[in-house]
Motif scaffolding. Structure first.
Motif, mmCIF file in Angstrom:
data_model
loop_
_atom_site.group_PDB
_atom_site.id
_atom_site.type_symbol
_atom_site.label_atom_id
_atom_site.label_comp_id
_atom_site.label_asym_id
_atom_site.label_seq_id
_atom_site.Cartn_x
_atom_site.Cartn_y
_atom_site.Cartn_z
ATOM 1 N N MET A 1 0.833 -1.177 0.000
ATOM 2 C CA MET A 1 0.000 0.000 0.000
ATOM 3 C C MET A 1 0.884 1.250 0.000
ATOM 4 S SD MET A 1 -2.902 1.181 2.731
ATOM 5 C CE MET A 1 -2.044 2.295 3.801
ATOM 6 N N ALA A 2 0.506 2.210 -0.797
ATOM 7 C CA ALA A 2 1.235 3.466 -0.876
ATOM 8 C C ALA A 2 0.944 4.326 0.345
ATOM 9 C CB ALA A 2 0.834 4.213 -2.142
ATOM 10 N N LEU A 7 2.589 8.896 -2.440
ATOM 11 C CA LEU A 7 1.605 9.380 -3.394
ATOM 12 C C LEU A 7 1.855 10.851 -3.745
ATOM 13 C CD1 LEU A 7 -0.852 8.478 -5.006
ATOM 14 C CD2 LEU A 7 -2.276 9.166 -3.094
ATOM 15 N N ARG A 10 4.818 10.983 -6.115
ATOM 16 C CA ARG A 10 4.439 10.491 -7.446
ATOM 17 C C ARG A 10 3.619 11.529 -8.209
ATOM 18 N NH1 ARG A 10 2.475 4.559 -5.507
ATOM 19 N NH2 ARG A 10 4.506 3.779 -4.873
ATOM 20 N N ASP A 58 -6.337 4.070 -0.235
ATOM 21 C CA ASP A 58 -6.434 2.798 -0.958
ATOM 22 C C ASP A 58 -7.239 2.944 -2.245
ATOM 23 O OD1 ASP A 58 -4.954 1.473 0.976
ATOM 24 O OD2 ASP A 58 -6.708 0.700 2.028
ATOM 25 N N VAL A 61 -5.311 4.664 -5.115
ATOM 26 C CA VAL A 61 -4.425 3.700 -5.774
ATOM 27 C C VAL A 61 -5.236 2.747 -6.655
ATOM 28 C CG1 VAL A 61 -2.785 1.818 -5.385
ATOM 29 C CG2 VAL A 61 -2.665 3.897 -3.986
ATOM 30 N N ARG A 65 -4.861 2.244 -10.715
ATOM 31 C CA ARG A 65 -4.518 0.933 -11.294
ATOM 32 C C ARG A 65 -5.697 0.308 -12.037
ATOM 33 N NH1 ARG A 65 -1.004 -1.370 -6.185
ATOM 34 N NH2 ARG A 65 0.750 0.040 -6.520
ATOM 35 N N ALA A 102 -0.334 5.951 -9.251
ATOM 36 C CA ALA A 102 -0.627 4.646 -8.643
ATOM 37 C C ALA A 102 0.542 3.718 -8.582
ATOM 38 C CB ALA A 102 -1.761 3.956 -9.387
#
Length: 102
Positions: A1-2, A7, A10, A58, A61, A65, A102
């Motif tokens: 998990m990020a 995040l 990114r 969550d 992400v 994805r 993601a």
């Protein structure tokens, strides 16, 4: 998990290599913090924004994805938007940003 820090980095990297968002956006991560995007500047401040996207870390992400459909997220209230009209006009920018993060 990020994590929120991962995040944030990114998103900042994605914006640095592409076009800035057309409006100020804040992602409210439901108690996990905030990601505030103003042009190419990305912080974790809870600052005013044109559009506030409320979603769990969550689910951000999962959206990026493509494991979660944006319409399903909205209908199930897993994601909320402060201004649906603005959100619809920025849909491709936001989707691209989430995919890159993601």
């Amino acid at each position: 998990m990020a994590t929120i820090d991962q995040l944030t980095i990114r998103i900042a990297d994605a914006l640095a290599s592409g076009a800035p968002l057309s409006h100020v956006v804040k992602i409210d991560l439901k108690g996990a913090g905030f990601i505030h995007i103003d042009g190419t500047k990305v912080t974790n401040q809870d600052a005013p924004a044109d559009l506030v996207v409320t979603i769990s870390l969550d689910d951000v992400v999962a959206l990026g994805r493509r494991r979660l459909d944006p319409m399903t997220a909205l209908i199930s209230r897993r994601m909320r938007m402060s201004d649906m009209g603005l959100a619809m006009s920025m849909q491709s920018q936001i989707q691209t940003l989430f995919a890159q993060a993601a």
